[in-house]
Write a protein that holds these residues in place. Structure first.
Motif, short mmCIF file in Angstrom:
data_model
loop_
_atom_site.label_atom_id
_atom_site.label_comp_id
_atom_site.label_asym_id
_atom_site.label_seq_id
_atom_site.Cartn_x
_atom_site.Cartn_y
_atom_site.Cartn_z
N ASN A 86 0.81 -1.22 0.00
CA ASN A 86 0.00 0.00 0.00
C ASN A 86 0.84 1.26 0.00
N GLU A 87 2.05 1.18 0.56
CA GLU A 87 2.93 2.36 0.61
C GLU A 87 3.28 2.86 -0.79
N GLY A 88 3.25 1.98 -1.78
CA GLY A 88 3.61 2.38 -3.14
C GLY A 88 2.42 2.59 -4.06
N LEU A 89 1.19 2.59 -3.50
CA LEU A 89 -0.01 2.73 -4.32
C LEU A 89 -0.69 4.07 -4.10
N GLN A 90 -1.52 4.47 -5.08
CA GLN A 90 -2.39 5.62 -4.87
C GLN A 90 -3.43 5.24 -3.82
N ARG A 91 -3.96 6.25 -3.14
CA ARG A 91 -4.89 5.98 -2.03
C ARG A 91 -6.04 5.07 -2.45
N TRP A 92 -6.62 5.33 -3.63
CA TRP A 92 -7.80 4.56 -4.06
C TRP A 92 -7.44 3.14 -4.53
N GLN A 93 -6.14 2.86 -4.70
CA GLN A 93 -5.71 1.52 -5.09
C GLN A 93 -5.42 0.61 -3.89
N THR A 94 -5.25 1.20 -2.73
CA THR A 94 -4.77 0.43 -1.58
C THR A 94 -5.75 -0.66 -1.14
N ILE A 95 -5.19 -1.74 -0.63
CA ILE A 95 -5.97 -2.86 -0.13
C ILE A 95 -6.31 -2.60 1.33
N LYS A 96 -7.59 -2.39 1.60
CA LYS A 96 -8.01 -2.07 2.96
C LYS A 96 -8.22 -3.35 3.80
N LYS A 97 -8.70 -4.40 3.17
CA LYS A 97 -8.93 -5.66 3.87
C LYS A 97 -8.55 -6.82 2.95
N PHE A 98 -8.22 -7.95 3.55
CA PHE A 98 -7.92 -9.14 2.75
C PHE A 98 -8.37 -10.38 3.53
N ARG A 99 -8.50 -11.48 2.79
CA ARG A 99 -8.78 -12.77 3.40
C ARG A 99 -7.85 -13.82 2.77
N LEU A 100 -7.31 -14.68 3.62
CA LEU A 100 -6.49 -15.80 3.14
C LEU A 100 -7.41 -16.98 2.89
N LEU A 101 -7.33 -17.57 1.71
CA LEU A 101 -8.21 -18.68 1.36
C LEU A 101 -7.69 -19.99 1.93
N PRO A 102 -8.59 -20.92 2.26
CA PRO A 102 -8.18 -22.17 2.92
C PRO A 102 -7.44 -23.15 2.03
N ARG A 103 -7.40 -22.89 0.73
CA ARG A 103 -6.62 -23.71 -0.19
C ARG A 103 -6.21 -22.83 -1.36
N ASP A 104 -5.21 -23.30 -2.11
CA ASP A 104 -4.77 -22.54 -3.28
C ASP A 104 -5.78 -22.69 -4.41
N LEU A 105 -5.79 -21.75 -5.33
CA LEU A 105 -6.64 -21.85 -6.51
C LEU A 105 -6.02 -22.87 -7.46
N ASP A 106 -6.86 -23.56 -8.22
CA ASP A 106 -6.31 -24.57 -9.12
C ASP A 106 -7.20 -24.77 -10.34
N ILE A 107 -6.68 -25.56 -11.28
CA ILE A 107 -7.38 -25.86 -12.52
C ILE A 107 -8.58 -26.76 -12.25
N GLU A 108 -8.37 -27.74 -11.35
CA GLU A 108 -9.41 -28.74 -11.09
C GLU A 108 -10.72 -28.11 -10.62
N HIS A 109 -10.64 -27.05 -9.83
CA HIS A 109 -11.84 -26.38 -9.35
C HIS A 109 -12.34 -25.30 -10.31
N GLY A 110 -11.68 -25.18 -11.45
CA GLY A 110 -12.11 -24.22 -12.47
C GLY A 110 -11.73 -22.79 -12.18
N GLU A 111 -10.82 -22.57 -11.21
CA GLU A 111 -10.45 -21.20 -10.82
C GLU A 111 -9.29 -20.65 -11.64
N LEU A 112 -8.51 -21.56 -12.23
CA LEU A 112 -7.41 -21.18 -13.11
C LEU A 112 -7.61 -21.86 -14.45
N THR A 113 -7.19 -21.19 -15.51
CA THR A 113 -7.18 -21.83 -16.82
C THR A 113 -6.00 -22.79 -16.86
N PRO A 114 -5.94 -23.70 -17.84
CA PRO A 114 -4.78 -24.61 -17.93
C PRO A 114 -3.45 -23.88 -18.09
N SER A 115 -3.48 -22.62 -18.53
CA SER A 115 -2.24 -21.84 -18.60
C SER A 115 -2.05 -20.99 -17.35
#
Length: 629
Positions: free
Chosen positions: A574-603
């Motif tokens: 956030n220190e290197g972003l414009q004010r409106w770009q900054t991430i105010k909140k985040f969540r860590l997901l319980p597993r990584d994204l993957d192809i099998e769940h359709g969240e990533l393309t094969p590439s």
């Protein structure tokens, strides 16, 4: 007209013709290397080679075998296999028969595979193994046009009483049929190749859409012939090169590399097993390779994790060396732009020599020690990652293209590469920036249209040949393109500010050595949030060092200590972003994204709508209690 332009414009009508020319020119030169696992299943793989002449024997047999099955010009033959030498030989066989290849990712589920086989009208399926065969068998009633399935690795294939006679045969049997056909008509393949015209269909590649059915992109014979000549004309690839090819050949990025290889005639080592990349690199010792950004991110994270595991002093040295690498790369590239010489100030060069001995040399050894350049494509590479590798002597040349443009439309020009850009257009490709910032392309690599979808074709392809990429970009005065985001992915906050999420995501990947994937959200919201996944190996090592009792990935990312760790990196971002770009909140997901769940393309591209839909509850939770909630 320049010699380069003449060469490109006087190209043969097909890659099949280029292949026969290559075989005639250098029959005894090594063409392919491929791994052969030990019979015991344990120990390192051995590697075998095929000369161009040896490869041609198999390609001609495949082509003649397909002819014996009744395959005619432009009829589709589907290929469902991981990246292996047989994929290339089969594809060339299809092309030399005058037919067209329908590419299918081996990870594609049975329902979508059936759609692709049916929509393409594929008459033959070349399947890697029993698992790929099963997808077609289970849906045979829905595939009346599929006449045969040819299995590459038939070890686990069993007979099925429901199979029509001759419906399943092995690749070896297909080649035997082809050899018998050639014994009767030795000039069969030459006749087939001579009959191919540049406007015939060569390949159908189905885009992995984020919503709805994938669209079949029609790429003509001329597209691949042009790509082969244009890649050679860049001068980035040489006849004495050794390429390490692991990318999915069902994807246009992997496919285009096979065309350039035929034109230049160097050696290609083929092995699509991603888990073998680190093991293979010191064995293959490639001089160039192509990869997607996620691979370079994982290497960077892995190097950082090993340094951290070596203790505080070693990690401090790594962080210092990483910063020196970035400073050195930026200074060198800036100086090259001004003077044509890649050099840095004396004091910085002295620090760079020390860092090279301590860190960079070991990194180059991990890539095999001979890597002249790596091509990165399919998605944007975080500039901080790119500058790190550039300063360490692993030169990553970013390129740009789409399935609809036969993959390679732009690439960075060798020593004159500029990290953060995708380089200059290939010879013969035109580019312009529309009034709204969209990148438009025109040239021989552009698709003929979407298969059976004329209305979808008209949405992106103008009558005069200009293709709307859907990407937003900026073109420098000297022709370097910088992609800033997907047009449809731009975020407009409720305050009216536009944000390019990929730019913010890329910066975070350069800041946080533990990140695997990040999705920035904020459209029509009054601030930005993020969904973040971490590199499992790196974060589990960190947790072990910290003495956390949690042992599984899900437990580690749920730990307050992990949230606090990532929060520190978000603040740094956030220190290197414009004010409106900054991430105010985040969540860590319980597993990584993957192809099998359709969240990533094969590439390995992020499917934003899928992820946002799946984790809508987390997104809404981050905005709960605000004025818009």
């Amino acid at each position: 007209m320049s010699d380069t332009q003449t060469l490109i414009e006087n190209r043969p009508p097909s890659v099949a013709a280029l292949f026969l020319e290559r075989v005639a020119a250098t029959p005894d030169a090594e063409a392919y290397r491929y791994p052969v696992p030990p019979a015991s299943g344990e120990g390192p793989d051995g590697w075998k080679s095929l000369t161009w002449a040896e490869a041609a024997i198999r390609v001609r047999a495949v082509a003649a075998g397909l002819v014996s099955l009744g395959i005619g010009a432009e009829e589709r033959v589907a290929l469902a296999s991981s990246t292996r030498v047989e994929w290339i030989l089969a594809d060339l066989g299809i092309l030399c028969a005058g037919a067209a290849t329908t590419t299918v990712y081996p990870s594609t589920n049975a329902e979508e595979s059936t759609f692709i086989l049916s929509d393409s009208g594929s008459r033959v399926l070349i399947a890697e193994d029993a698992g790929q065969l099963a997808k077609a068998r289970d849906r045979r009633a829905d595939l009346p046009e599929l006449r045969h399935v040819v299995v590459i690795d038939a070890a686990d294939v069993t007979e099925d009483d429901g199979d029509p006679e001759g419906w399943v045969l092995t690749l070896a049997e297909l080649e035997e049929r082809g050899a018998a056909e050639l014994a009767k008509n030795p000039g069969l393949i030459e006749e087939r190749v001579a009959a191919i015209t540049s406007d015939q269909l060569a390949t159908l590649i189905y885009t992995s859409g984020t919503t709805g059915r994938p669209k079949g992109v029609r790429l003509l014979q001329d597209s691949w012939s042009y790509m082969a000549k244009a890649i050679a004309a860049t001068g980035l690839v040489r006849a004495d090169d050794v390429q390490y090819l692991w990318l999915p050949l069902a994807h246009v990025f992997g496919k285009v590399l096979t065309s350039g290889h035929i034109e230049v005639g160097h050696v290609t080592a083929v092995d699509g097993r991603v888990d073998k990349i680190i093991e293979n690199l010191p064995v293959v010792q490639p001089t160039y390779m192509a990869a997607v950004p996620r691979i370079f991110e994982k290497v960077y994270n892995g190097v950082a994790a090993r340094a951290r595991a070596g203790g505080a002093a070693k990690y401090k040295i790594f962080l210092w060396a990483a910063e020196v690498a970035r400073e050195y790369a930026k200074a060198s590239q800036d100086n090259f732009r001004r003077t044509g010489t890649a050099s840095a100030p004396l004091a910085l060069s002295a620090k760079h020599r020390v860092a090279d001995a301590l860190v960079y040399s070991k990194l180059r050894e991990a890539f095999g020690g001979r890597l002249r350049a790596a091509i990165s494509g399919s998605a944007a590479l975080a500039p901080d990652i790119g500058f790190f590798f550039a300063g360490a002597g692993v030169h990553i040349l970013e390129g740009y293209g789409l399935t609809e443009s036969s993959a390679a439309s732009f690439v960075n020009p060798g020593e004159a590469y500029r990290t953060g850009t995708v380089g200059k257009p290939l010879p013969g490709t035109e580019v312009r920036i529309a009034d709204d910032g969209e990148v438009l392309l025109r040239g021989p690599g552009i698709m003929a249209g979407y298969h059976g979808l004329p209305e979808k074709t008209l949405e992106v392809l103008e009558a005069d040949g200009w293709f709307h990429t859907g990407d937003i970009g900026e073109l420098s005065a000297d022709g370097y393109l910088r992609i800033t985001d997907r047009k449809k992915d731009l975020i407009k906050t409720s305050g009216g500010k536009y944000i390019a999420p990929a730019e913010v995501e890329g910066q975070f990947k350069g800041v946080c050595p533990y990140v695997s994937n990040i999705l920035v959200h904020g459209g029509d919201r009054n601030f930005c949030t993020a969904l973040i996944t971490l590199d499992e190996a790196a974060i589990l090592d960190w947790a072990k060092e910290k003495g956390l009792s949690a042992t599984s990935y899900a437990d580690v990312v749920a730990a307050p200590e992990t949230v606090e760790l990532v929060e520190g990196y978000v603040k740094q971002l956030n220190e290197g972003l414009q004010r409106w770009q900054t991430i105010k909140k985040f969540r860590l997901l319980p597993r990584d994204l993957d192809i099998e769940h359709g969240e990533l393309t094969p590439s390995l591209k992020l499917k934003r709508p899928v992820v946002e839909r799946e984790y809508k509850h987390l997104i809404e939770d981050m905005y709960a209690g605000t004025r818009e909630a």
